[in-house]
Design a protein around this motif. Structure first.
Motif, PDB file in Angstrom:
ATOM      1  N   GLN A 120     -47.608   4.327  69.374  1.00  0.00           N
ATOM      2  CA  GLN A 120     -47.640   3.476  70.562  1.00  0.00           C
ATOM      3  C   GLN A 120     -48.985   3.555  71.275  1.00  0.00           C
ATOM      4  O   GLN A 120     -49.459   2.566  71.855  1.00  0.00           O
ATOM      5  CB  GLN A 120     -46.514   3.866  71.508  1.00  0.00           C
ATOM      6  CG  GLN A 120     -45.118   3.633  70.926  1.00  0.00           C
ATOM      7  CD  GLN A 120     -44.024   4.301  71.734  1.00  0.00           C
ATOM      8  OE1 GLN A 120     -44.206   4.618  72.917  1.00  0.00           O
ATOM      9  NE2 GLN A 120     -42.880   4.551  71.102  1.00  0.00           N
ATOM     10  N   ALA A 121     -49.613   4.707  71.238  1.00  0.00           N
ATOM     11  CA  ALA A 121     -50.882   4.894  71.948  1.00  0.00           C
ATOM     12  C   ALA A 121     -52.082   4.393  71.154  1.00  0.00           C
ATOM     13  O   ALA A 121     -53.125   4.040  71.730  1.00  0.00           O
ATOM     14  CB  ALA A 121     -51.068   6.378  72.273  1.00  0.00           C
ATOM     15  N   CYS A 122     -51.947   4.340  69.836  1.00  0.00           N
ATOM     16  CA  CYS A 122     -53.094   3.989  68.985  1.00  0.00           C
ATOM     17  C   CYS A 122     -53.510   2.537  69.227  1.00  0.00           C
ATOM     18  O   CYS A 122     -52.683   1.622  69.179  1.00  0.00           O
ATOM     19  CB  CYS A 122     -52.722   4.178  67.511  1.00  0.00           C
ATOM     20  SG  CYS A 122     -54.075   3.773  66.385  1.00  0.00           S
ATOM     21  N   PRO A 123     -54.795   2.294  69.480  1.00  0.00           N
ATOM     22  CA  PRO A 123     -55.256   0.918  69.747  1.00  0.00           C
ATOM     23  C   PRO A 123     -55.638   0.137  68.482  1.00  0.00           C
ATOM     24  O   PRO A 123     -55.994  -1.039  68.578  1.00  0.00           O
ATOM     25  CB  PRO A 123     -56.491   1.146  70.618  1.00  0.00           C
ATOM     26  CG  PRO A 123     -57.050   2.450  70.115  1.00  0.00           C
ATOM     27  CD  PRO A 123     -55.866   3.284  69.681  1.00  0.00           C
ATOM     28  N   VAL A 124     -55.590   0.772  67.312  1.00  0.00           N
ATOM     29  CA  VAL A 124     -56.099   0.134  66.085  1.00  0.00           C
ATOM     30  C   VAL A 124     -54.939  -0.376  65.235  1.00  0.00           C
ATOM     31  O   VAL A 124     -54.008   0.369  64.927  1.00  0.00           O
ATOM     32  CB  VAL A 124     -56.939   1.135  65.264  1.00  0.00           C
ATOM     33  CG1 VAL A 124     -57.462   0.473  63.997  1.00  0.00           C
ATOM     34  CG2 VAL A 124     -58.081   1.682  66.093  1.00  0.00           C
ATOM     35  N   SER A 125     -55.008  -1.659  64.874  1.00  0.00           N
ATOM     36  CA  SER A 125     -53.998  -2.240  63.986  1.00  0.00           C
ATOM     37  C   SER A 125     -54.623  -2.573  62.642  1.00  0.00           C
ATOM     38  O   SER A 125     -55.729  -3.112  62.578  1.00  0.00           O
ATOM     39  CB  SER A 125     -53.408  -3.513  64.604  1.00  0.00           C
ATOM     40  OG  SER A 125     -52.685  -3.196  65.775  1.00  0.00           O
TER      41      SER A 125
END
Length: 433
Positions: A120-125
């Motif tokens: 949920q915290a990770c900004p990279v998709s």
């Protein structure tokens, strides 16, 4: 600096899919110490990603997950994930030495609770490989919902090292200081269960895969049909529309010398018929057409399964596909030769599924030093005596299981693993005489 350790086991099993897992479990139950080397982040291989199995339509994950759980918890089995056997030497009878390289996960598995706060915290998709690119995932991720172990991993190639995952992790299990590890593994026997590769349909440009969004592979359809699917419906990727006219193109990359794979993949007919039945259940108003050259329904209950699909309304056309073109609305025009009528025809469908074939995974042959591992003409591991000793290879003490020997379905893969574990046991017992 890489870390080196020396480990000793009775058997080294290369591959943690259904065949490798079954062989490992059989050997471990006989009290042999087994090391399973798996290149992915989870056990289960390709089977754990399937929807249902033919011809019973049992849930694939319901069969696989208890099995991998038993393997994971067995006291005689050690598993290395993200690991590969880079070099295997036979030093003498019942004496193998392998060099195993393991990539870091950047997460301490034992401390991870799978809370998914890091996701949920990770900004990279990035593209989700498990969902066959149909959806995305984060760079900090749990491989899939029924993964074993169900623990996070960091995709370091795409990670920006922003530290967001570390800050929210309640157990502090994320560890960016982890490095590659190298092990020397001593074993008395080796079982190869390295599985297979799927044919890449990009190699047949006239089918438009990778160019036309509504041309997908059978594995992508498999994910759309699975209980752990990315959507709650069957959707065509181009515009999210629910398809109502779906075509299957069998023998995509099999029985085709022009793409380097002249052999039958054995499973493509049956998994396409299975998907046709599942689609008729999921989309009762949809038309499903299967274009085929020959239907290979040779196993127990397979022909009845095929007849059942016909009775449900799946249409079968004996036709050879020439090419596929896309219309402005995303629909697809199939130009094909109707073999029974001897005419060239065209048909319009709003989604096309390419039933891709099975290819060998021969990388492991490069790992053997000194005595070479013999492959057959198609790159699969050669069985020296397929009738009397189906698991034996040309190297005494090295055995093979499952689709590493050639295309086969799941029951045959499990039977093959049984043969491999039995022959390995016989070999190990000779060491103690």
């Amino acid at each position: 600096m890489s870390e080196k350790k020396i480990l000793e086991y009775d058997v080294l099993v290369v591959g943690g899919g259904i065949s490798g897992g079954e062989a490992a479990l059989n050997l471990a139950n006989l009290n042999y110490k087994v090391l399973v080397v798996e290149k992915d982040l989870s056990l289960g291989g390709k089977m754990i990603a399937l929807s249902k199995v033919f011809p019973t339509l049992d849930c694939a994950a319901c069969i696989t997950t208890p099995k991998v759980s038993e393997i994971s918890r067995h006291p005689n089995i050690t598993i290395m994930f993200s690991a590969e056997a880079k070099k295997i030497d036979k030093l003498g009878d019942h004496n193998f030495e392998a060099h195993v390289h393991q990539k870091p996960r950047f997460v301490n598995i034992d401390d991870c609770t799978a809370c998914q706060l890091c996701e949920q915290a990770c900004p990279v998709s990035v593209i989700d490989e498990y969902q066959q690119g149909l959806v995305g995932r984060k760079a900090a991720f749990i491989p899939f919902s029924i993964a074993s172990p169900r623990a996070a991993a960091i995709d370091i190639i795409n990670c920006t090292l922003c530290g967001a995952c570390e800050r929210v992790c309640p157990t502090g299990c994320i560890d960016f200081t982890q490095t590659d590890k190298d092990y020397t593994v001593k074993a008395k026997a080796v079982v190869l269960a390295t599985g297979f590769n799927l044919f890449d349909p990009v190699k047949i440009p006239r089918y438009g895969y990778g160019k036309y969004k509504n041309v997908i592979t059978s594995m992508q359809m498999e994910r759309q049909l699975a209980p752990t699917r990315p959507f709650n419906a069957i959707l065509r990727p181009g515009d999210g529309k629910m398809p109502d006219n779906i075509a299957y193109v069998l023998c995509t990359g099999s029985r085709d010398k022009s793409v380097g794979n002249p052999i039958c993949s054995q499973v493509c007919c049956m998994y396409s018929i299975k998907q046709g039945q599942l689609l008729m259940g999921s989309l009762p108003m949809a038309d499903v057409t299967i274009y085929y050259l020959h239907i290979r329904a040779f196993g127990k209950g397979f022909n009845e399964f095929y007849e059942q699909a016909r009775d449900m309304g799946v249409e079968f056309i004996k036709g050879k596909i020439g090419d596929i073109k896309e219309k402005e609305n995303g629909n697809l025009i199939l130009r094909y030769e109707d073999v029974e009528e001897g005419k060239v025809k065209e048909a319009e469908h709003d989604m096309v599924v390419l039933s891709v074939g099975v290819m060998s995974n021969s990388e492991i042959s490069d790992s053997f030093q000194g005595e070479s591992l013999r492959l057959d003409d198609y790159g699969f591991i050669n069985q020296d005596d397929i009738l009397a000793s189906p698991a034996e290879t040309n190297i005494d003490g090295v055995f093979v299981a499952g689709t590493a020997t050639g295309p086969m379905d799941i029951p045959d893969s499990i039977l093959s693993a049984g043969a491999a574990s039995a022959e390995t046991t016989s070999y190990l017992r000779r060491a103690s005489l």
